[in-house]
Design an enzyme around this catalytic site. Structure first.
Site, mmCIF file in Angstrom:
data_model
loop_
_atom_site.group_PDB
_atom_site.id
_atom_site.type_symbol
_atom_site.label_atom_id
_atom_site.label_comp_id
_atom_site.label_asym_id
_atom_site.label_seq_id
_atom_site.Cartn_x
_atom_site.Cartn_y
_atom_site.Cartn_z
ATOM 1 N N VAL A 136 0.862 -0.995 0.330
ATOM 2 C CA VAL A 136 0.104 0.248 0.182
ATOM 3 C C VAL A 136 0.869 1.304 -0.374
ATOM 4 O O VAL A 136 2.093 1.745 1.013
ATOM 5 C CB VAL A 136 -1.183 0.118 1.016
ATOM 6 C CG1 VAL A 136 -1.791 1.233 1.513
ATOM 7 C CG2 VAL A 136 -1.871 -1.479 1.338
ATOM 8 N N PRO A 137 1.469 1.811 -1.124
ATOM 9 C CA PRO A 137 2.196 2.674 -1.351
ATOM 10 C C PRO A 137 2.150 4.515 -0.604
ATOM 11 O O PRO A 137 2.109 5.386 -1.788
ATOM 12 C CB PRO A 137 2.464 2.525 -2.947
ATOM 13 C CG PRO A 137 1.252 2.294 -3.871
ATOM 14 C CD PRO A 137 0.472 1.589 -2.284
ATOM 15 N N CYS A 138 1.644 4.052 0.120
ATOM 16 C CA CYS A 138 1.632 5.303 0.913
ATOM 17 C C CYS A 138 3.260 6.253 0.563
ATOM 18 O O CYS A 138 3.699 7.660 0.946
ATOM 19 C CB CYS A 138 1.365 5.248 2.456
ATOM 20 S SG CYS A 138 3.108 4.541 3.855
ATOM 21 N N HIS A 139 4.640 5.340 0.385
ATOM 22 C CA HIS A 139 5.724 6.511 0.341
ATOM 23 C C HIS A 139 5.179 6.922 -1.411
ATOM 24 O O HIS A 139 6.675 8.755 -1.342
ATOM 25 C CB HIS A 139 6.844 5.495 0.118
ATOM 26 C CG HIS A 139 6.790 4.068 -1.430
ATOM 27 N ND1 HIS A 139 5.984 3.088 -1.053
ATOM 28 C CD2 HIS A 139 6.928 4.682 -2.530
ATOM 29 C CE1 HIS A 139 5.632 2.637 -2.658
ATOM 30 N NE2 HIS A 139 6.664 3.485 -2.859
#
Length: 183
Positions: A136-139
């Site tokens: 879950v690419p919160c970056h």
């Protein structure tokens, strides 16, 4: 609730993977943030019993392919997280940000139907509470001025991930690409 804990090696350090009995990813954290993992599990699921297992082959394979440069490999992995309605909406929107690109907290807020610019603060808080690193690419969410903002697992990892995805140019130090210590 019973879940399963696996340890995985990665270029960013040992990762802690939590799955359920269907091999759905419930959390992915880093070993040096173990307290963060356990706190999140308690907040979202109450009492959790973790049984240590070997990591599921399909999840390991997708992560290996991702770190080898096949950036879309993580899209196939199922995740399921508890959290508030807003958090789950934000986490769902994060999965729609393509690898190799970034968005801002404000743009993410607008995508989710918020017109008030202050909603970006709530979006940022939900982003920061994401229990599933990388998948879950919160970056991929950055400040409106292009600056890297907080990342639960450290800005050095956020930078590495964005450089790996070619969403930002590598940092230069004395003419050489900056690298994480130990890699």
């Amino acid at each position: 609730m019973k879940m399963f804990l696996s340890h995985l090696d990665s270029p960013l350090g040992t990762m802690l993977l939590v799955t359920d009995d269907r091999q759905v990813v419930r959390a992915l954290d880093f070993a040096d943030h173990k307290a963060h993992l356990h706190r999140g599990l308690r907040e979202h699921y109450g009492e959790v019993v973790l049984a240590e297992i070997l990591p599921p082959v399909g999840i390991v394979g997708a992560l290996v392919r991702y770190f080898a440069g096949e950036l879309e490999a993580l899209n196939e992995l199922p995740t399921q997280t508890a959290g508030s309605d807003l958090q789950r909406r934000v986490w769902g929107a994060l999965r729609r940000i393509p690898a190799g690109s970034t968005t801002t907290y404000g743009k993410l807020a607008k995508e989710l139907g918020f017109d008030d610019p202050r909603a970006a603060i709530d979006i940022g808080a939900a982003n920061g509470a994401n229990p599933v690193a990388i998948i879950v690419p919160c970056h991929r969410v950055i400040g409106s001025n292009g600056d890297l903002k907080g990342y639960a697992w450290g800005l050095h990892r956020k930078r590495w991930l964005l450089e790996h995805e070619k969403a930002m140019k590598p940092a230069k130090e004395e003419g050489r690409t900056a690298m994480l210590p130990g890699f």
